[in-house]
Design an enzyme around this catalytic site. Sequence first.
Site, PDB file in Angstrom:
ATOM      1  N   GLU A  78     100.244   3.233  43.659  1.00 18.41           N
ATOM      2  CA  GLU A  78      98.925   2.577  43.395  1.00 18.41           C
ATOM      3  C   GLU A  78      99.300   2.145  41.867  1.00 18.41           C
ATOM      4  O   GLU A  78      98.753   1.030  41.444  1.00 18.41           O
ATOM      5  CB  GLU A  78      97.890   3.723  43.135  1.00 18.41           C
ATOM      6  CG  GLU A  78      96.614   3.251  42.873  1.00 18.41           C
ATOM      7  CD  GLU A  78      95.480   4.063  42.439  1.00 18.41           C
ATOM      8  OE1 GLU A  78      95.433   5.055  43.179  1.00 18.41           O
ATOM      9  OE2 GLU A  78      94.945   4.006  41.550  1.00 18.41           O
TER      10      GLU A  78
ATOM     11  N   CYS B 182      88.918  10.861  51.836  1.00 20.85           N
ATOM     12  CA  CYS B 182      88.046  10.283  50.713  1.00 20.85           C
ATOM     13  C   CYS B 182      87.691   8.924  51.804  1.00 20.85           C
ATOM     14  O   CYS B 182      88.044   8.660  52.777  1.00 20.85           O
ATOM     15  CB  CYS B 182      88.423   9.623  49.610  1.00 20.85           C
ATOM     16  SG  CYS B 182      89.918   8.770  49.756  1.00 20.85           S
TER      17      CYS B 182
ATOM     18  N   HIS C  16      96.464   2.575  48.610  1.00 14.91           N
ATOM     19  CA  HIS C  16      96.935   2.436  47.307  1.00 14.91           C
ATOM     20  C   HIS C  16      97.151   1.004  46.807  1.00 14.91           C
ATOM     21  O   HIS C  16      97.132   0.840  45.435  1.00 14.91           O
ATOM     22  CB  HIS C  16      98.604   2.832  47.399  1.00 14.91           C
ATOM     23  CG  HIS C  16      98.422   4.350  47.713  1.00 14.91           C
ATOM     24  ND1 HIS C  16      97.727   5.162  47.050  1.00 14.91           N
ATOM     25  CD2 HIS C  16      99.611   4.971  48.285  1.00 14.91           C
ATOM     26  CE1 HIS C  16      98.332   6.567  47.562  1.00 14.91           C
ATOM     27  NE2 HIS C  16      99.440   6.192  48.353  1.00 14.91           N
TER      28      HIS C  16
ATOM     29  N   SER D 159      99.863  12.928  45.126  1.00  9.86           N
ATOM     30  CA  SER D 159      99.450  12.922  43.799  1.00  9.86           C
ATOM     31  C   SER D 159      98.257  13.422  43.586  1.00  9.86           C
ATOM     32  O   SER D 159      97.822  14.439  42.471  1.00  9.86           O
ATOM     33  CB  SER D 159      99.570  11.646  42.824  1.00  9.86           C
ATOM     34  OG  SER D 159      98.487  11.097  42.297  1.00  9.86           O
TER      35      SER D 159
ATOM     36  N   CYS E 277      92.010   0.082  49.082  1.00  9.11           N
ATOM     37  CA  CYS E 277      90.734   0.921  48.770  1.00  9.11           C
ATOM     38  C   CYS E 277      90.019  -0.282  47.810  1.00  9.11           C
ATOM     39  O   CYS E 277      90.579  -0.520  46.904  1.00  9.11           O
ATOM     40  CB  CYS E 277      90.863   2.105  48.231  1.00  9.11           C
ATOM     41  SG  CYS E 277      89.352   2.913  47.685  1.00  9.11           S
TER      42      CYS E 277
HETATM   43  S1  SF4 Z   1      90.057   5.021  45.230  1.00  7.86           S
HETATM   44 FE1  SF4 Z   1      91.718   6.464  46.264  1.00  7.86          FE
HETATM   45  S2  SF4 Z   1      90.658   8.385  46.215  1.00  7.86           S
HETATM   46 FE2  SF4 Z   1      88.931   7.007  45.938  1.00  7.86          FE
HETATM   47  S3  SF4 Z   1      88.211   6.292  47.546  1.00  7.86           S
HETATM   48 FE3  SF4 Z   1      89.662   5.068  47.503  1.00  7.86          FE
HETATM   49  S4  SF4 Z   1      91.633   5.693  48.409  1.00  7.86           S
HETATM   50 FE4  SF4 Z   1      90.132   7.371  48.316  1.00  7.86          FE
END
Ligand code: SF4
Length: 639
Positions: free
Chosen positions: A125, A12, A73, A222, A95
């Site tokens: 996370e 992702c 996370h 997960s 992220c």
């Molecule tokens: S929140 Fe998690 S799944 Fe979504 S883009 Fe960010 S790292 Fe990837």
Amino acid sequence: MEIRTAKSAGFCFGVSRAVKMTRDLAEQGRRVATLGPLIHNPQCVAELERMGVVTADTIDDIPEGYEVVIRSHGVPAAVTEELAARGYTVHDATCPFVAKIHRIAQSAGEEGQLLLVAGDASHPEVQGIVGHTTGKVQVFADAEELSTILIEQNAQKNPIIVAQTTFQVTKWSESALFAKKVCTNPKIFDTICSATWTRQEETEKLAKECDLMVVIGGHQSSNTQKLCRVAAKHTRTVTVETADELLPEWFNGVRIAGVTAGASTPASIIEEVCKKMSEIREEEMSFEELFEQYSAPVFRNKVVRGVVTGITPSEITVDIGAKATGFVHISEMSDDPNAKMEDLVKVGDELELIVIKTNDQEGTVQLSKKRLEARAGQEEVSKACEEGSALEVTITGVNKGGLEAKYKGVNIFIPASQATARRGDDLSVLVKTKQNVKITECSGRRVIGSIRAILNEKSAAAREQFWAEAEVGKTYTGAVKSLTNYGAFVDIGGIDGLVHISELSWNRIKHPSEVVSVGDEIEVYIRNLDAENGKVSLGFKKVEDNPWEKLKNEYPIGSVFTAPVVSLTKFGAFVRILPGVDGLVHISEISTDRVEKVQDVLNVGDEVTVKLLDVDWDKKRVSLSMKALLVEASEEAAE
Ligand code: SF4
């Protein structure tokens, strides 16, 4: 077999950003450590490690001089503060979608609002989110848990609700709906990441078209596990970390196989898995056999065999060869609350399990290893009860009524009266020990045991052996168990013998405690046996310590010595020759002059020189004289 791959499968945005950031730093020659594995993909982590990137589990593990990458996370605020305080250069790859939840959590704390987080409390996370609020916070796994929290916390007013970015979409919808119904003014932030949402939606659609879904991702990941659950609602589903974990038998009879992958799965691994899948040929199994296996009904309490296909800290996925996918929660794997899933089982392990719940709608089966073991344990317990044999149990706790114990998952209660040989003993010392127990009652879940019965049997056997071997004069080392006014009881191996007070010391004593204490290990010998009444009389004082023997050997008649006066009577003074032997200087033997009263001449404590005149060995009487020495002295002077 046709292979259909989900478009969204693989890295992702957030993971891709974190991996790129770390790779770039390593390529620049910087010394980099990640706090925890950068992503839940061991192969990708191994590749980074080959580039020199160190994975540090805690701040203390970060090597000196290294720069730190915080993974996608995120981490609790306290961790960032600690890194700054220690002077580390930090590259924050949290992220942006996760960072947004951190900001919501922070505001909740500042506004004094309760924060409710939908997610897995053990996931990093979620721990990071929880660690960004200074206020009250609760984590819930589904609508049911949310309802319990709202009632317990009386928090129906205006909680702030967020979700782990990879939370299952359907569970989130149910939870949000519930919160809207029962809370007056909830602030609900749908923080599920669109990457997650798209993946789950696509996976669900694909699963409906396929006979088998292969979910690729880290066994610790997960979001991979969530994809697996989503797919398993519609078709048989397996998870693999790499192509090597694919088992050919999974594909028997499969016409369409779907492939999806977690957000931390590199494209190269997805390619390898698809390649290997196309190489796998159907095995020889006939369609009828396959159909039979596949369609065999799965029902509650059925015992099944399954192969572990995925592991997360809280549950494993198991292929049980049926239409449905099996799951085993960690609480159904082990009784040990500290047990870690990765220590209990690994991918590819074959397990025997029992079905505890089926969900045809979702296509899932809840399984248990613990309950199957408990079932086997229950059979052994029933057999032991019937046969009166002993079982070795683990004492797990103590309560008002007695001890709690476990045998292969079966709970056993040991009443306090049956827990030790004597009432009133401290039971807590037995917790966490293994004990042999006799099962005295077993009806359904009510299982009663007795340690005392075993101890009684042991002491009966010891008593029998004692009487078979006992003889007067035989010596034993035993522990003093109790004291009375008339002697000491000594345990000489299952039998308590009495050492009478007169047998404890050659001296006159008022109470046995002057010589021994409870718990003392002493050497005794059998003086007398009364088998009929089960009584044993023991001796403790030694012949060689007998003071009368010493007197005989060391004090011949006529010997002269100095000794203290220990008591005075009308007819003379007693002098202590040896401990336990006093001699009498008669009033007529005190002086050459006439003595009216003994006290006129002697006092207790005086040291006097005396001559041993005579010993009556039968009556234990010793005659001494001071006068004889005075006469001898005057005669010598006259000569
Ligand atoms: S929140 Fe998690 S799944 Fe979504 S883009 Fe960010 S790292 Fe990837």
